[in-house]
Design an enzyme around this catalytic site. Structure first.
Site, short mmCIF file in Angstrom:
data_model
loop_
_atom_site.label_atom_id
_atom_site.label_comp_id
_atom_site.label_asym_id
_atom_site.label_seq_id
_atom_site.Cartn_x
_atom_site.Cartn_y
_atom_site.Cartn_z
N GLN A 125 0.86 -1.19 0.00
CA GLN A 125 0.00 0.00 0.00
C GLN A 125 0.89 1.24 0.00
O GLN A 125 1.68 1.42 0.93
CB GLN A 125 -0.88 -0.02 1.26
CG GLN A 125 -1.82 1.16 1.39
CD GLN A 125 -2.39 1.28 2.80
OE1 GLN A 125 -1.72 0.94 3.77
NE2 GLN A 125 -3.60 1.76 2.92
N SER A 128 1.04 6.75 2.32
CA SER A 128 1.70 7.77 3.14
C SER A 128 2.84 8.43 2.40
O SER A 128 3.53 7.80 1.59
CB SER A 128 2.26 7.13 4.41
OG SER A 128 1.24 6.46 5.10
N SER A 162 4.49 -0.96 3.92
CA SER A 162 4.76 -2.30 4.45
C SER A 162 4.90 -3.30 3.30
O SER A 162 4.14 -3.23 2.34
CB SER A 162 3.62 -2.77 5.34
OG SER A 162 3.42 -1.89 6.41
N GLU A 245 -9.76 -1.13 6.59
CA GLU A 245 -8.56 -1.26 7.41
C GLU A 245 -8.88 -1.03 8.89
O GLU A 245 -8.41 -1.73 9.76
CB GLU A 245 -7.53 -0.25 6.91
CG GLU A 245 -6.16 -0.47 7.44
CD GLU A 245 -5.13 0.44 6.78
OE1 GLU A 245 -3.95 0.27 7.07
OE2 GLU A 245 -5.52 1.32 6.00
N ASN A 368 -4.51 6.56 16.63
CA ASN A 368 -5.63 6.52 17.57
C ASN A 368 -6.10 7.90 18.00
O ASN A 368 -7.26 8.09 18.34
CB ASN A 368 -5.28 5.64 18.78
CG ASN A 368 -5.36 4.17 18.42
OD1 ASN A 368 -5.51 3.81 17.25
ND2 ASN A 368 -5.27 3.31 19.42
N GLU A 369 -5.18 8.90 17.95
CA GLU A 369 -5.62 10.26 18.29
C GLU A 369 -6.70 10.70 17.28
O GLU A 369 -7.72 11.26 17.65
CB GLU A 369 -4.45 11.25 18.24
CG GLU A 369 -3.42 11.07 19.36
CD GLU A 369 -2.37 10.02 19.05
OE1 GLU A 369 -2.50 9.31 18.02
OE2 GLU A 369 -1.41 9.88 19.85
C1 LIG Z 1 3.59 -0.66 11.22
C2 LIG Z 1 3.17 0.39 10.24
C3 LIG Z 1 2.82 0.00 8.97
C4 LIG Z 1 2.45 0.97 8.03
N1 LIG Z 1 2.19 0.55 6.76
C5 LIG Z 1 1.86 1.46 5.83
C6 LIG Z 1 1.63 1.04 4.49
O1 LIG Z 1 1.71 -0.15 4.16
N2 LIG Z 1 1.34 1.96 3.57
C7 LIG Z 1 1.24 3.29 3.88
O2 LIG Z 1 0.94 4.08 3.00
N3 LIG Z 1 1.47 3.75 5.14
C8 LIG Z 1 1.78 2.85 6.13
N4 LIG Z 1 2.03 3.27 7.41
C9 LIG Z 1 2.02 4.71 7.73
C10 LIG Z 1 0.85 5.13 8.58
O3 LIG Z 1 -0.35 5.08 7.84
C11 LIG Z 1 1.15 6.54 9.13
O4 LIG Z 1 2.24 6.41 10.01
C12 LIG Z 1 -0.04 7.14 9.86
O5 LIG Z 1 -1.06 7.48 8.93
C13 LIG Z 1 0.35 8.40 10.66
O6 LIG Z 1 0.93 9.33 9.84
P1 LIG Z 1 2.36 10.00 10.21
O7 LIG Z 1 3.29 8.88 10.55
O8 LIG Z 1 2.70 10.91 9.09
O9 LIG Z 1 2.10 10.82 11.53
P2 LIG Z 1 1.52 12.30 11.63
O10 LIG Z 1 0.33 12.43 10.76
O11 LIG Z 1 2.65 13.25 11.40
O12 LIG Z 1 1.07 12.37 13.15
C14 LIG Z 1 1.99 12.54 14.22
C15 LIG Z 1 1.18 12.58 15.53
O13 LIG Z 1 0.30 13.72 15.53
C16 LIG Z 1 -1.03 13.30 15.78
N5 LIG Z 1 -1.99 14.11 15.02
C17 LIG Z 1 -1.87 14.51 13.72
N6 LIG Z 1 -2.97 15.21 13.36
C18 LIG Z 1 -3.79 15.24 14.46
C19 LIG Z 1 -5.09 15.81 14.71
N7 LIG Z 1 -5.76 16.48 13.77
N8 LIG Z 1 -5.64 15.62 15.94
C20 LIG Z 1 -4.97 14.94 16.91
N9 LIG Z 1 -3.74 14.40 16.72
C21 LIG Z 1 -3.17 14.55 15.51
C22 LIG Z 1 -1.09 11.86 15.30
O14 LIG Z 1 -2.14 11.15 15.88
C23 LIG Z 1 0.29 11.36 15.72
O15 LIG Z 1 0.30 10.96 17.07
C24 LIG Z 1 2.41 2.34 8.38
C25 LIG Z 1 2.76 2.74 9.69
C26 LIG Z 1 3.14 1.78 10.60
C27 LIG Z 1 3.53 2.23 11.98
#
Ligand SMILES: Cc1cc2nc3c(=O)[nH]c(=O)nc-3n(C[C@H](O)[C@H](O)[C@H](O)COP(=O)(O)OP(=O)(O)OC[C@H]3O[C@@H](n4cnc5c(N)ncnc54)[C@H](O)[C@@H]3O)c2cc1C
Length: 387
Positions: A125, A128, A162, A245, A368-369
């Protein structure tokens, strides 16, 4: 709701149980985030498909059994109880396939579903981006129209994908109309990961194995035949995947019930003497059962024709926090021995491996936030917070 199984469901469960008892590998496969483990897990997908257990809820034409949602949950219970290996084909099967069934062309279904079901082609997928995770609509990777060749040219970067370190194909969202507003003008594409112009750079997870990758696109041509859904409609198509998902399809309760049973066994072997730890074991076990019952209630709602909608976020918060709790309790029971690796490590080090992975549950599939915001606003009807 009546929780008694009917004859067909009992027969289905018994057949699954018997097949799994005969076929589940006696010792764990190598980690699927290594080249060797990836191949071993693909081989297992082929074995599952040969027995027609890899995609039980799909139509028979695509190697499925036309199983009901309840039968699928029963299969998952049996699968985890039998100690079945993690599913390397999971992203394709649970995130892309439902979208192919709903939005795909007959040609796309014909081309992609069977190789997905038998592990011939593993999908990653690619949603991100470095600045677009929670705020997915901020994505910047572009798709430019190439009328002459009848397709699109992709540029940009994806991250945290992933399985992409070893996978064959990817599915992802690209901005195809830069003048449109954020959620508009996105298009959903399917592409090979070895296409000209694609560079895959592995990223190690906490355990050191390349469980993720970054994907770079430099003038990558994708024909119209590999656009999923209508051009410009990618957000709507993608949100169907997000629902899958967060809701049922990624995390059937069998996985947590099996872990809770293993935790109970561990407690019986090691827990004597600590009432506080005993309470944690009981709480985690009860929570796994509660998740199972909640899932059956959700199934009943789906069968009545209701949609799960924002309640999928309740599910997502619950299973991801339960998974962390289950593993933390096991580590507390094991004490310092939880850190051991290799021969002689208790449970082959599986609790520590499981714990490291469980830590990511509150992040992937929507943090989860964010899920709590959705629950607050859309399930509980609370006012929108400042952001
Ligand atoms: C094990 C694992 C597998 C994954 N696999 C894939 C995959 O196969 N394909 C893919 O595309 N992506 C994948 N991801 C990425 C995943 O979807 C993103 O990490 C996730 O969407 C969070 O985005 P970010 O890491 O950019 O964090 P950010 O969006 O930068 O967030 C950082 C923190 O800020 C908080 N935050 C942000 N906005 C808000 C808001 N409006 N209100 C409250 N809190 C907020 C978030 O909750 C988080 O705690 C994977 C991630 C993990 C950990």
């Amino acid at each position: 709701m009546n929780l008694d199984l009917d004859d067909r469901e009992r027969a289905f469960r018994d057949e699954a149980r018997a097949w799994l008892a005969e076929h589940v590998p006696a010792s764990p496969l190598p980690n699927m985030d290594t080249a060797e483990g990836f191949e071993a897990h693909r081989e297992w997908e082929a074995v599952l498909a040969a027995g027609r257990w890899s995609v039980v809820s799909w139509p028979a034409a695509y190697l499925g059994r036309d199983a009901s949602l309840l039968e699928w949950v029963l299969f998952e219970e049996e699968y985890y109880r039998a100690g079945g290996p993690a599913r390397v084909a999971q992203n394709g099967i649970s995130l892309l396939a439902p979208i192919l069934f709903e939005y795909g062309t007959p040609e796309q279904r014909e081309r992609y579903l069977r190789p997905m079901a038998d592990g011939t082609e593993i999908w990653a997928q690619a949603w991100s981006e470095p600045e677009a995770g929670s705020d997915l609509a901020a994505l910047r990777a572009t798709a430019a129209r190439d009328e002459a060749r009848g397709g699109w040219v992709l540029n940009g970067q994806k991250t945290w994908s992933s399985r992409a370190a070893f996978a064959h194909r990817g599915f992802g969202l690209f901005r195809s109309d830069p003048s449109a507003r954020r959620h508009k003008g996105l298009t959903y594409f399917l592409f090979p990961l070895d296409a000209e112009g694609v560079t895959v750079r592995p990223i190690p997870k906490l355990d050191g194995h390349p469980g993720f990758a970054e994907i770079f696109f430099e003038d990558v041509f994708v024909p119209d035949a590999d656009v999923l859904g209508a051009p410009g409609d990618g957000w709507r198509v993608a949100m169907s995947t997000a629902g899958n998902e967060r809701g049922l399809s990624l995390r059937a309760p069998g996985r947590f019930c099996a872990a809770a049973d293993r935790l109970l066994t561990l407690w019986k072997e090691r827990g004597a003497g600590s009432a506080a730890l005993g309470e944690r074991v009981a709480d985690a076990w009860i929570a796994a059962q509660a998740y199972r019952l909640y899932t059956f209630a959700t199934l009943a709602r789906i069968e009545r024709g209701e949609s799960v909608g924002a309640d999928g976020s309740v599910n997502k918060i619950f299973w991801s926090e339960l998974d962390v709790r289950l593993h933390e309790t096991a580590l507390a029971l094991l004490g310092a021995e939880a850190e051991l690796r290799g021969a002689g490590a208790p449970c082959d080090g599986a609790w520590m491996d499981g714990y490291l992975f469980a830590l990511s549950g509150p992040i992937y599939a929507g943090t989860n936030e964010i899920q709590r915001n959705i629950v607050a606003e859309r399930v509980l009807g609370l006012p929108r917070g400042d952001r």
